[in-house]
Write an enzyme that holds these catalytic residues in place. Structure first.
Site, PDB file in Angstrom:
ATOM      1  N   ARG A  51      35.377  21.849  -9.657  1.00 30.77           N
ATOM      2  CA  ARG A  51      35.241  21.909  -8.207  1.00 30.77           C
ATOM      3  C   ARG A  51      35.658  23.253  -7.637  1.00 30.77           C
ATOM      4  O   ARG A  51      35.384  23.538  -6.482  1.00 30.77           O
ATOM      5  CB  ARG A  51      36.144  20.846  -7.557  1.00 30.77           C
ATOM      6  CG  ARG A  51      35.484  19.508  -7.449  1.00 30.77           C
ATOM      7  CD  ARG A  51      36.456  18.520  -6.842  1.00 30.77           C
ATOM      8  NE  ARG A  51      35.955  17.177  -7.004  1.00 30.77           N
ATOM      9  CZ  ARG A  51      35.163  16.563  -6.129  1.00 30.77           C
ATOM     10  NH1 ARG A  51      34.807  17.175  -5.028  1.00 30.77           N
ATOM     11  NH2 ARG A  51      34.735  15.347  -6.360  1.00 30.77           N
ATOM     12  N   ARG A  73      25.233   3.496   4.047  1.00 22.73           N
ATOM     13  CA  ARG A  73      25.732   3.006   2.767  1.00 22.73           C
ATOM     14  C   ARG A  73      26.654   1.799   2.932  1.00 22.73           C
ATOM     15  O   ARG A  73      27.569   1.808   3.737  1.00 22.73           O
ATOM     16  CB  ARG A  73      26.501   4.140   2.092  1.00 22.73           C
ATOM     17  CG  ARG A  73      26.260   4.196   0.630  1.00 22.73           C
ATOM     18  CD  ARG A  73      26.289   5.581   0.083  1.00 22.73           C
ATOM     19  NE  ARG A  73      27.644   6.121   0.094  1.00 22.73           N
ATOM     20  CZ  ARG A  73      28.064   7.017  -0.789  1.00 22.73           C
ATOM     21  NH1 ARG A  73      27.257   7.435  -1.742  1.00 22.73           N
ATOM     22  NH2 ARG A  73      29.264   7.496  -0.714  1.00 22.73           N
ATOM     23  N   ARG A 111      32.579   1.224   4.053  1.00 22.44           N
ATOM     24  CA  ARG A 111      33.891   1.839   3.865  1.00 22.44           C
ATOM     25  C   ARG A 111      34.285   2.615   5.107  1.00 22.44           C
ATOM     26  O   ARG A 111      33.452   3.197   5.771  1.00 22.44           O
ATOM     27  CB  ARG A 111      33.849   2.788   2.667  1.00 22.44           C
ATOM     28  CG  ARG A 111      33.848   2.071   1.358  1.00 22.44           C
ATOM     29  CD  ARG A 111      33.531   3.001   0.233  1.00 22.44           C
ATOM     30  NE  ARG A 111      34.119   4.331   0.445  1.00 22.44           N
ATOM     31  CZ  ARG A 111      34.038   5.302  -0.466  1.00 22.44           C
ATOM     32  NH1 ARG A 111      33.404   5.104  -1.590  1.00 22.44           N
ATOM     33  NH2 ARG A 111      34.588   6.466  -0.227  1.00 22.44           N
ATOM     34  N   ARG A 154      33.795  15.576   5.405  1.00 19.28           N
ATOM     35  CA  ARG A 154      33.787  15.646   3.925  1.00 19.28           C
ATOM     36  C   ARG A 154      32.749  16.650   3.427  1.00 19.28           C
ATOM     37  O   ARG A 154      32.987  17.400   2.486  1.00 19.28           O
ATOM     38  CB  ARG A 154      33.473  14.265   3.327  1.00 19.28           C
ATOM     39  CG  ARG A 154      34.691  13.396   3.173  1.00 19.28           C
ATOM     40  CD  ARG A 154      34.318  12.017   2.698  1.00 19.28           C
ATOM     41  NE  ARG A 154      33.776  11.990   1.337  1.00 19.28           N
ATOM     42  CZ  ARG A 154      33.060  10.983   0.846  1.00 19.28           C
ATOM     43  NH1 ARG A 154      32.790   9.947   1.597  1.00 19.28           N
ATOM     44  NH2 ARG A 154      32.614  11.025  -0.376  1.00 19.28           N
ATOM     45  N   LYS A 209      23.998  13.251  -6.904  1.00 17.45           N
ATOM     46  CA  LYS A 209      24.459  13.762  -8.201  1.00 17.45           C
ATOM     47  C   LYS A 209      24.575  12.666  -9.246  1.00 17.45           C
ATOM     48  O   LYS A 209      24.118  12.816 -10.370  1.00 17.45           O
ATOM     49  CB  LYS A 209      25.860  14.381  -8.037  1.00 17.45           C
ATOM     50  CG  LYS A 209      25.855  15.867  -7.930  1.00 17.45           C
ATOM     51  CD  LYS A 209      27.255  16.453  -8.087  1.00 17.45           C
ATOM     52  CE  LYS A 209      28.394  15.591  -7.718  1.00 17.45           C
ATOM     53  NZ  LYS A 209      29.007  15.582  -6.488  1.00 17.45           N
TER      54      LYS A 209
END
Ligand code: ZN
Length: 221
Positions: free
Chosen positions: A88, A127, A160, A171, A13
């Site tokens: 959202r 990532r 992370r 998630r 996004k």
């Protein structure tokens, strides 16, 4: 043109918002940026939002919507805006409609960047983030030049804790669960456009632009 971007974490996004911003010359506003700048500027809403964030709580819709309304009232948004990460929920979408209606504006298009779960997981798994400047690299899609070292600032890269496959899977599931009613709401209004997000960044961008061109072709604007 007022555009809402929807897509799970890892759907790209942010990247698509950036490409659209350049092409359409309207600002892109992410909910994260909105919070950060209000908190940094110490506005009344920023102070309120920070209280919730510091307590580890969700910022209530009222505060978030007021922040969005404040941002949309700024002069650079008169020609349109790309909203990334907001709304959202259906309640937020309805509030957004209300804010825009007061300005005699409306949401023209909702672009849902649809990416299959295995592709999302693959993208999220590799990532790495720079500890110093926050730049994000990807083992497969955009690796750093020297392993473990940030190209931009030389800082050390780390993964992370919330980038592990298990938390990512959760998630994604939470995101899809929460946003399914939102998609339905926009679909019912006839403004939801699904974009196949499994492809390369530039292919996805071309699909996004084709969708927008087809909207501009009819006189709904
Ligand atoms: Zn860095």
């Amino acid at each position: 043109m007022y555009i809402v971007l929807l897509g799970a974490p890892g759907a790209g996004k942010g990247t698509q918002a950036e490409l659209l911003r350049e092409k359409l010359a309207i600002p892109s506003v992410s909910s994260g940026d909105l919070f950060r700048s209000a908190i940094e500027a110490g506005t009344e809403l920023g102070v309120k939002a920070k209280e919730y964030i510091d307590r580890g709580e969700l910022v209530p819709d009222g505060v978030t919507i007021a922040m969005v309304a404040e941002r949309l009232a700024q002069p650079d948004c008169t020609e349109g805006v790309i909203l990334d990460g907001f709304p959202r929920t259906v309640a937020q979408a309805e509030a957004l409609d209300g804010v825009l209606a007061e300005m005699n504006r409306r949401v023209h298009a909702v672009l849902y960047i649809k990416v299959s779960e295995d592709v999302l997981l693959k993208r999220l798994a590799g990532r790495w983030t720079c500890r110093d400047c926050g730049a994000i690299y990807h083992e497969v899609f955009g690796p750093e030049k020297t392993r473990g070292v940030c190209d931009a600032c030389g800082g050390a890269l780390y993964q992370r804790e919330d980038d592990t496959p298990e938390t990512q899977q959760r998630r994604i599931a939470v995101y899809l669960d929460r946003t399914a009613p939102l998609q339905e709401c926009y679909r019912a209004k006839g403004i939801l456009i699904e974009i196949d997000g499994d492809q390369d960044v530039d292919v996805v961008h071309r699909s996004v632009m084709a969708a927008i061109d087809s909207l501009e072709g009819n006189d709904t604007l």
